[in-house]
Scaffold this motif. Structure first.
Motif, short mmCIF file in Angstrom:
data_model
loop_
_atom_site.label_atom_id
_atom_site.label_comp_id
_atom_site.label_asym_id
_atom_site.label_seq_id
_atom_site.Cartn_x
_atom_site.Cartn_y
_atom_site.Cartn_z
N ILE A 88 7.19 5.92 -1.34
CA ILE A 88 5.93 6.06 -1.85
C ILE A 88 5.98 6.59 -3.13
O ILE A 88 5.01 6.13 -4.00
N HIS A 120 8.24 8.80 4.68
CA HIS A 120 7.25 9.64 4.19
C HIS A 120 5.92 9.00 3.84
O HIS A 120 6.20 8.00 3.02
N ARG A 121 4.86 9.47 4.30
CA ARG A 121 3.52 8.79 3.79
C ARG A 121 3.43 7.38 4.13
O ARG A 121 3.10 6.78 3.64
N GLU A 124 0.52 4.95 3.85
CA GLU A 124 0.04 4.39 2.41
C GLU A 124 0.69 3.43 1.94
O GLU A 124 0.43 3.05 0.82
#
Length: 220
Positions: A88, A120-121, A124
């Motif tokens: 990300i 991670h994330r 998004e």
């Protein structure tokens, strides 16, 4: 007006770069119509142990392996920042550098896609890129092994039309079958540690570099 560029990004430790990486990038570039593929070596991968070979060596092997292919370039941004090499963060950095109109396609194998919800994330990612998933030998295995949340995501975001990857800068998931090359960096390292040949598993230039610097050997 010229249409926006379509750029692929292939992340990994490249420890070492091998023909599986290169063939995957080449086939996806042809299938999607990528103008460029950026090979992005990870500094501190969050889902695996730290590479025992330095980033200097790994970048050098990527540079040697992609030499002569005008679509392939190395991108060292993950080596130039501290902390874990989160996808990300790299996408946010690329988007800031390249602008909002450029289509970014994050290239990954089906195994990595099946583990996407641990990234991670991860929710998004599609705000910044398309996900292009290379599978072999067929898509049925992907669907059979998907978690409920990934099955839902694929149902909402999958496209079967590569033109959509050119028309929007991000947001789609595209599955593409590629040649099945059962090559892994783990196997290459283990074979080298045994003193056996890895010829024809990676470019000759990369093998020459490994031999020159005595990489992946107990006496290195």
């Amino acid at each position: 007006m010229k249409s926006p560029a379509v750029i692929g990004i292939l992340g990994g430790t490249f420890n070492p770069l091998h023909l599986g990486h290169l063939r995957m990038a080449e086939e996806l570039a042809d299938a999607i119509g990528l103008e460029q593929v950026r090979f992005m070596p990870a500094a501190h991968p969050p889902h695996r142990a730290e590479p025992e070979v330095s980033s200097v060596h790994r970048v050098a092997m990527v540079q040697l392996g992609i030499a002569g292919n005008p679509r392939f370039v190395v991108d060292t941004r993950e080596l130039e920042r501290s902390g874990h090499s989160y996808t990300i963060d790299s996408l946010i950095s690329l988007r800031a550098e390249l602008g909002e109109r450029v289509s970014l396609c994050w290239l990954l194998g089906s195994d990595a896609f099946l583990g996407l919800s641990s990234w991670h994330r991860w929710q998004e990612l599609l705000e910044y890129c398309h996900l292009v998933v290379a599978y072999r030998p067929g898509p049925a295995e992907i669907h059979a092994d998907l978690s409920p949340e990934l099955r839902s995501l694929l149902g909402k975001r999958q496209t079967h039309d590569t033109a959509r990857l050119h028309q929007k800068p991000a947001g789609h998931i595209y599955l593409q079958d590629i040649t099945a090359l059962d090559i892994s960096a783990t196997h290459i390292r283990a074979t080298l540690e045994q003193g056996l040949s890895v010829r024809y598993l990676l470019p000759d230039s990369v093998l020459a570099y490994i031999n020159q610097h005595k990489l992946y050997r107990d006496n290195a």
